[in-house]
Scaffold this active site. Structure first.
Site, PDB file in Angstrom:
ATOM      1  N   THR A  66       0.837  -1.193   0.000  1.00 33.23           N
ATOM      2  CA  THR A  66       0.000   0.000   0.000  1.00 33.23           C
ATOM      3  C   THR A  66       0.875   1.247   0.000  1.00 33.23           C
ATOM      4  O   THR A  66       2.104   1.158  -0.186  1.00 33.23           O
ATOM      5  CB  THR A  66      -1.014  -0.086   1.180  1.00 33.23           C
ATOM      6  OG1 THR A  66      -1.911   1.012   1.083  1.00 33.23           O
ATOM      7  CG2 THR A  66      -0.347  -0.090   2.544  1.00 33.23           C
ATOM      8  N   LYS A  70       3.640   1.540  -3.735  1.00 29.80           N
ATOM      9  CA  LYS A  70       3.066   0.839  -4.893  1.00 29.80           C
ATOM     10  C   LYS A  70       3.890   1.031  -6.172  1.00 29.80           C
ATOM     11  O   LYS A  70       4.049   0.110  -6.961  1.00 29.80           O
ATOM     12  CB  LYS A  70       1.629   1.312  -5.135  1.00 29.80           C
ATOM     13  CG  LYS A  70       0.652   0.814  -4.078  1.00 29.80           C
ATOM     14  CD  LYS A  70      -0.751   1.290  -4.397  1.00 29.80           C
ATOM     15  CE  LYS A  70      -1.766   0.547  -3.553  1.00 29.80           C
ATOM     16  NZ  LYS A  70      -3.144   0.828  -3.949  1.00 29.80           N
TER      17      LYS A  70
END
Ligand code: NAP
Length: 275
Positions: A66, A70
């Site tokens: 997350t 990313k």
């Protein structure tokens, strides 16, 4: 029970303490009687490569990725087609150094299972041009839905359209809304515990009764946009569906077996309602 042979999975990012992924995956592991455990590690920007190497050294099987890792992760892995286009990864098979993005596919699977049975030929207006907007827009477009983006920055809006091989549409939000069947808020406007708390991206008079309104936010479950939409008689959905379905897509990739959707939904909704 955690044993020597228990397989380890984890979510990495920063901040990470609020992540619902451990709840989702550990519920699924328990329900499917898998000897696995899912942890959360705070990994700062710039540390994706170290984290991947550590995951390999410790024999972790899979990672969820997350904010803010990313893109960094996308630069060091073999990628799925979607991840190549988005330059973003949210799911990693550690041993094979393979990364993909399950957000868009999760949105589409959720939409076709809980909102309308087919995406094709529906007109979606996506408000925002960031990571979530782009992955959802790309996946909808690949399923033959018609996508328009509305963003406050023209350069980023143009780049989002390029991803789906389209030229930017009319820039007027009211015109775009008038053509849309589905409005998707892919900005943080309305999210709790941020500067955007209590705000809505649209006003009451912009919400036609026959517009389907989706807010990708799930904290709170009923955002100011959701409240206005419901008061105007629109169908409204929060971001919980996409959250759970992107995990479902990742789980099915990790284990090649069905995800216990009903149980996970029940546990996550209970958790959020009791917060
Ligand atoms: P992101 O990459 O940071 O993108 C945020 C987008 O919102 C950008 O286009 C940004 O525009 C725009 N924006 C921010 N403030 C704005 C404002 N005041 N007015 C207009 N536009 C504004 O974030 P993201 O990862 O895409 O996440 C976006 C939202 O989706 C968040 O609320 C997140 O929680 C949610 N989300 C939900 C799920 C789920 O599973 N349900 C998954 C991912 C994300 P600029 O680029 O011009 O700043």
């Amino acid at each position: 029970m955690v044993l020597n042979k228990t397989d380890v999975y984890a979510v990495i990012g920063d901040p990470i303490s609020h992540s619902l992924s451990p709840l989702i995956f550990n519920t699924a592991f328990q329900e499917c009687k898998l000897s696995c455990i899912y942890l959360a590690f705070q990994i700062k920007k710039g540390q994706a490569k170290d984290a991947l190497n550590a995951a390999k050294t410790f024999g972790l099987k899979g990672l969820s990725v997350t904010m803010p890792l990313k893109e960094e992760m996308a630069n060091i892995l073999a990628l799925s087609e979607a991840s190549k286009k988005l330059n973003s990864v949210n799911t990693v098979l550690v041993e094979s150094s393979y990364g993909t993005s399950t957000d868009g596919e999760g949105f589409c699977q959720w939409f076709e299972s809980e909102v309308k049975s087919k995406i094709d030929n529906l007109n979606f207006l996506i408000y925002g041009t960031g990571g979530a907007a782009r992955s959802v827009g790309l996946a909808i477009s690949e399923k033959k839905g018609n996508v328009s983006f509305y963003g406050r920055d023209y350069g980023k809006t143009k780049a989002a359209y390029e991803l789906i091989n389209k030229s930017p549409d009319n820039k007027d939000i009211n015109y775009l809304i008038s053509k849309a069947d589905v409005f998707v808020n892919a900005t943080p406007i309305g999210m709790s515990a941020t500067a955007f708390e209590g705000r809505s991206p649209l006003t009451r008079d912009q919400l036609r009764k026959d517009l389907i309104v989706v807010d990708l936010i799930y904290h709170p479950l009923l955002t100011p946009l959701g409240k206005l939409a419901k008061e105007n008689g629109c169908e409204f959905y929060n971001g919980l569906g996409m959250l759970i379905f992107q995990a479902k897509v990742a789980f099915e990739m990790f284990f090649n077996q069905e995800f216990p959707l009903k149980k996970v939904k029940q546990v996550v909704v209970n958790h959020l309602q009791n917060q």
